[in-house]
Design an enzyme around this catalytic site. Structure first.
Site, short mmCIF file in Angstrom:
data_model
loop_
_atom_site.label_atom_id
_atom_site.label_comp_id
_atom_site.label_asym_id
_atom_site.label_seq_id
_atom_site.Cartn_x
_atom_site.Cartn_y
_atom_site.Cartn_z
N HIS A 38 0.82 -1.22 0.00
CA HIS A 38 0.00 0.00 0.00
C HIS A 38 0.85 1.27 0.00
O HIS A 38 1.97 1.28 0.54
CB HIS A 38 -0.91 0.01 1.23
CG HIS A 38 -2.05 -0.95 1.13
ND1 HIS A 38 -3.09 -0.77 0.25
CD2 HIS A 38 -2.31 -2.10 1.79
CE1 HIS A 38 -3.95 -1.78 0.37
NE2 HIS A 38 -3.50 -2.60 1.30
N LYS A 83 -10.46 -0.33 3.15
CA LYS A 83 -10.07 0.35 1.92
C LYS A 83 -11.02 0.07 0.78
O LYS A 83 -10.88 0.64 -0.30
CB LYS A 83 -8.65 -0.06 1.54
CG LYS A 83 -7.63 0.37 2.60
CD LYS A 83 -6.23 -0.03 2.23
CE LYS A 83 -5.29 0.07 3.41
NZ LYS A 83 -5.50 -0.97 4.42
C1 LIG Z 1 -8.65 -10.00 3.50
C2 LIG Z 1 -7.33 -9.40 3.82
C3 LIG Z 1 -6.71 -8.51 2.93
C4 LIG Z 1 -5.49 -7.94 3.24
N1 LIG Z 1 -4.84 -7.21 2.29
C5 LIG Z 1 -3.63 -6.67 2.58
C6 LIG Z 1 -2.90 -5.97 1.60
O1 LIG Z 1 -3.29 -5.92 0.44
N2 LIG Z 1 -1.76 -5.36 1.96
C7 LIG Z 1 -1.29 -5.40 3.23
O2 LIG Z 1 -0.29 -4.75 3.51
N3 LIG Z 1 -1.92 -6.12 4.17
C8 LIG Z 1 -3.05 -6.77 3.87
N4 LIG Z 1 -3.71 -7.52 4.79
C9 LIG Z 1 -3.11 -7.68 6.10
C10 LIG Z 1 -2.02 -8.73 6.11
O3 LIG Z 1 -2.39 -9.85 5.37
C11 LIG Z 1 -1.78 -9.11 7.56
O4 LIG Z 1 -1.58 -7.95 8.30
C12 LIG Z 1 -0.57 -9.99 7.72
O5 LIG Z 1 -0.62 -11.11 6.87
C13 LIG Z 1 -0.55 -10.45 9.17
O6 LIG Z 1 0.55 -11.29 9.34
P1 LIG Z 1 0.74 -12.02 10.72
O7 LIG Z 1 2.04 -12.71 10.63
O8 LIG Z 1 0.51 -11.08 11.85
O9 LIG Z 1 -0.47 -13.04 10.81
P2 LIG Z 1 -0.68 -14.54 10.13
O10 LIG Z 1 -0.21 -14.52 8.76
O11 LIG Z 1 -2.05 -14.87 10.42
O12 LIG Z 1 0.34 -15.40 10.98
C14 LIG Z 1 0.12 -15.73 12.33
C15 LIG Z 1 0.68 -17.12 12.53
O13 LIG Z 1 0.60 -17.45 13.90
C16 LIG Z 1 0.33 -18.82 14.00
N5 LIG Z 1 -0.21 -19.09 15.34
C17 LIG Z 1 -1.39 -18.69 15.87
N6 LIG Z 1 -1.52 -19.15 17.12
C18 LIG Z 1 -0.39 -19.86 17.39
C19 LIG Z 1 0.05 -20.58 18.52
N7 LIG Z 1 -0.68 -20.69 19.64
N8 LIG Z 1 1.25 -21.21 18.46
C20 LIG Z 1 2.02 -21.14 17.32
N9 LIG Z 1 1.64 -20.47 16.22
C21 LIG Z 1 0.44 -19.83 16.26
C22 LIG Z 1 -0.68 -19.06 12.89
O14 LIG Z 1 -0.74 -20.42 12.55
C23 LIG Z 1 -0.13 -18.17 11.79
O15 LIG Z 1 0.73 -18.89 10.93
C24 LIG Z 1 -4.90 -8.17 4.49
C25 LIG Z 1 -5.49 -9.08 5.37
C26 LIG Z 1 -6.67 -9.71 5.02
C27 LIG Z 1 -7.22 -10.76 5.91
#
Ligand SMILES: Cc1cc2nc3c(=O)[nH]c(=O)nc-3n(C[C@H](O)[C@H](O)[C@H](O)COP(=O)(O)OP(=O)(O)OC[C@H]3O[C@@H](n4cnc5c(N)ncnc54)[C@H](O)[C@@H]3O)c2cc1C
Length: 489
Positions: free
Chosen positions: A52, A251
């Protein structure tokens, strides 16, 4: 004696892997604990994949500040890690006479420090995007925005962190966290680990992980977004990421090309109680389809290949929560909803600063290697005449295993041998694109399984595919029937 890790990262999405990779430049022992069978199985594999611009959230929020800082890191990171990033630019468009909402975004972007934003009129809009609907009157152009491959990015981060000494344990859901800075104990069903610092990057479950450590000052309010993906090549219809006007829930709907030229439309936004429900719904699909038709009338539902859902980890504070919690040494990188993918490089730097302030000694590792070779060497498809003779040859690196995406046996073997156990066709798919094409794996799944059976050190279950493991997804025939019957009414 049991090893005490300097830092344990819970969650291997883009946030956890970016943090682990950032920290792997120091002389630290790093452990990544991931519940899933692979990295990037949460929101990181199901989102819009947009880098973005940084005008949509105000700089008074962490989301706003880290989006811009993260976006600016993408080109260099991609050069180092080869996960795939294309700076396409983005356009927010409207068919209204009054461009005021676009000027509000422009103002916010400029306040945030952006210098690559401007309003374009109808004539320029038509030049930039000749295939969009001709009723559209105004656009807000952000030149620095782009698209990337989010799961390839997380895989690349994890591979590079591992190459620099980090350890990754898959299928290791954290069940309990006890202790405080210097001496945490982290229990999974199989094993217990000890660490001096704990980073909570558990995405949509980050509130549950925080609660394990005794922190209950925020909640995650899951909000799903659904998508329709179209066949490779359809993405060439648009040159930029195209957004409709934002809504109160985000968005708004967008049309974009993926990095591999598939047209992608969505997401909608619906609050839901179930954090893990990634099924898709015909009526929601149809609404997205209709909303996109308002922007681009050339959508062809016969080119639709797949629907999917991602679940946003919206926090009760309506912002990212990145801080050392009241349990010293337990650091939250929680509530990372959009633009979390864009912000992830900056989130990693912020966590690094928090750790340093909390007393972790960060001494550069002279052997740190920031580079990682790509698995997919070319994003262009070759002429079919070149592919055909390579389909049925005996095993060889150049043998084509996936016809639609032209994935070779060599690429599959490479993908499986990079330090992360790959035990599923799904894992091969996200690393090589095998089975992501028009036939969605009908042709190549048994061929991938044959290669994997031959080379796997780990048990390989060819039947297991997380994408088809009980998750109900709208199929092409359903969508076509629905749209046809509606047209007849
Ligand atoms: C519909 C949608 C559209 C989006 N579009 C965009 C975009 O275009 N551009 C952008 O910048 N962002 C976008 N985002 C946001 C972006 O995808 C997320 O902010 C980002 O992927 C989050 O990453 P994360 O690592 O925090 O979470 P996740 O990718 O969910 O990773 C968290 C991990 O933690 C693990 N976990 C959970 N609990 C435990 C536990 N107890 N023990 C061990 N492991 C655990 C899970 O298995 C998972 O693998 C979007 C999100 C969504 C849902």
């Amino acid at each position: 004696m049991k090893r005490i890790y300097d830092v344990a990262v819970i969650g291997a999405g883009i946030v956890g892997t970016a943090i682990a990779r950032r920290l792997s430049r120091y002389q630290l022992s790093i452990l990544i604990l991931e519940e899933g069978i692979d990295v990037a199985m949460g929101a990181t594999k199901a989102n819009s994949a947009i880098v973005h611009g940084g005008y949509a959230e105000p700089a008074s929020t962490l989301k706003g500040r880290l989006c811009i800082a993260g976006r600016r890191a993408f080109a260099e990171l991609d050069q180092e890690l080869n996960f795939g990033f294309r700076q396409t630019g983005s356009l927010v468009v409207t068919a209204e006479d009054d461009p005021a909402p676009l000027y509000r975004l422009l103002k916010q972007g400029r306040q945030n420090g952006l210098d690559d934003l401007r309003i374009v009129d109808q004539a320029e809009l038509r030049e930039l995007e000749p295939k969009l609907n001709r009723e559209l009157k105004w656009g807000l152009l952000c030149e620095g925005a782009g698209v990337c491959s989010p799961y390839e990015m997380a895989i690349a981060m994890a591979e590079n962190a591992i190459a620099n000494g980090a350890e990754l344990k898959l299928e290791s859901a954290v069940k309990a966290v006890r202790g405080s800075r210097g001496s945490f104990t982290i229990d999974t069903a199989r094993e217990s680990f000890q660490a001096r610092y704990v980073i909570n990057a558990a995405g949509v479950k980050s509130d549950l992980v925080a609660q394990m450590a005794g922190i209950d000052d925020f909640a995650i309010l899951p909000r799903s977004g659904q998508y329709l993906l179209f066949a490779r090549g359809t993405g060439k219809a648009v040159n930029h990421v195209i957004f409709g006007l934002p809504t109160e829930k985000g968005k708004g709907i967008l049309i974009t090309s993926t990095l591999y030229d598939n047209l992608l439309i969505g997401p909608d936004a619906s609050d839901q109680a179930d954090r893990e429900d990634t099924s898709t719904d015909l009526h929601r699909m149809a609404k997205i389809y209709d909303a996109c038709k308002e922007l681009y009338d050339g959508l062809d539902p016969r080119q639709f290949i797949r629907s999917f859902t991602g679940v946003r980890a919206c926090s009760s504070t309506d912002d990212f929560i990145i801080e050392e919690s009241r349990v010293p040494g337990f650091i939250n990188a929680a509530g990372i909803q959009s633009p979390g993918l864009t912000a992830s490089p900056a989130i990693a730097c912020m966590v690094e600063d928090i750790l340093a302030k909390s007393g972790l000694v960060l001494e550069a590792d002279p052997d740190f290697n920031p580079h990682r070779e790509p698995i997919i060497k070319s994003r262009e498809l070759r002429p079919l005449s070149e592919i055909k003779p390579l389909l049925d040859i005996p095993s060889a690196p150049e043998k084509i295993i996936c016809r639609c995406e032209q994935v070779t046996e060599g690429e599959i073997i490479d993908a499986a041998g990079r330090g992360i156990p790959v035990n599923t066709i799904d894992g091969i798919k996200r690393r090589t694109r095998a089975s992501m094409g028009w036939c969605q794996g009908t042709f190549c799944r048994p061929r991938i399984a044959e290669v994997m059976d031959r080379i796997s050190e780990h048990p390989f279950d060819a039947r297991f595919d997380i994408e088809h493991s009980g998750v109900s997804r709208v199929e092409k025939s359903e969508l076509l029937d629905f749209l046809n019957s509606r047209a007849k009414e």
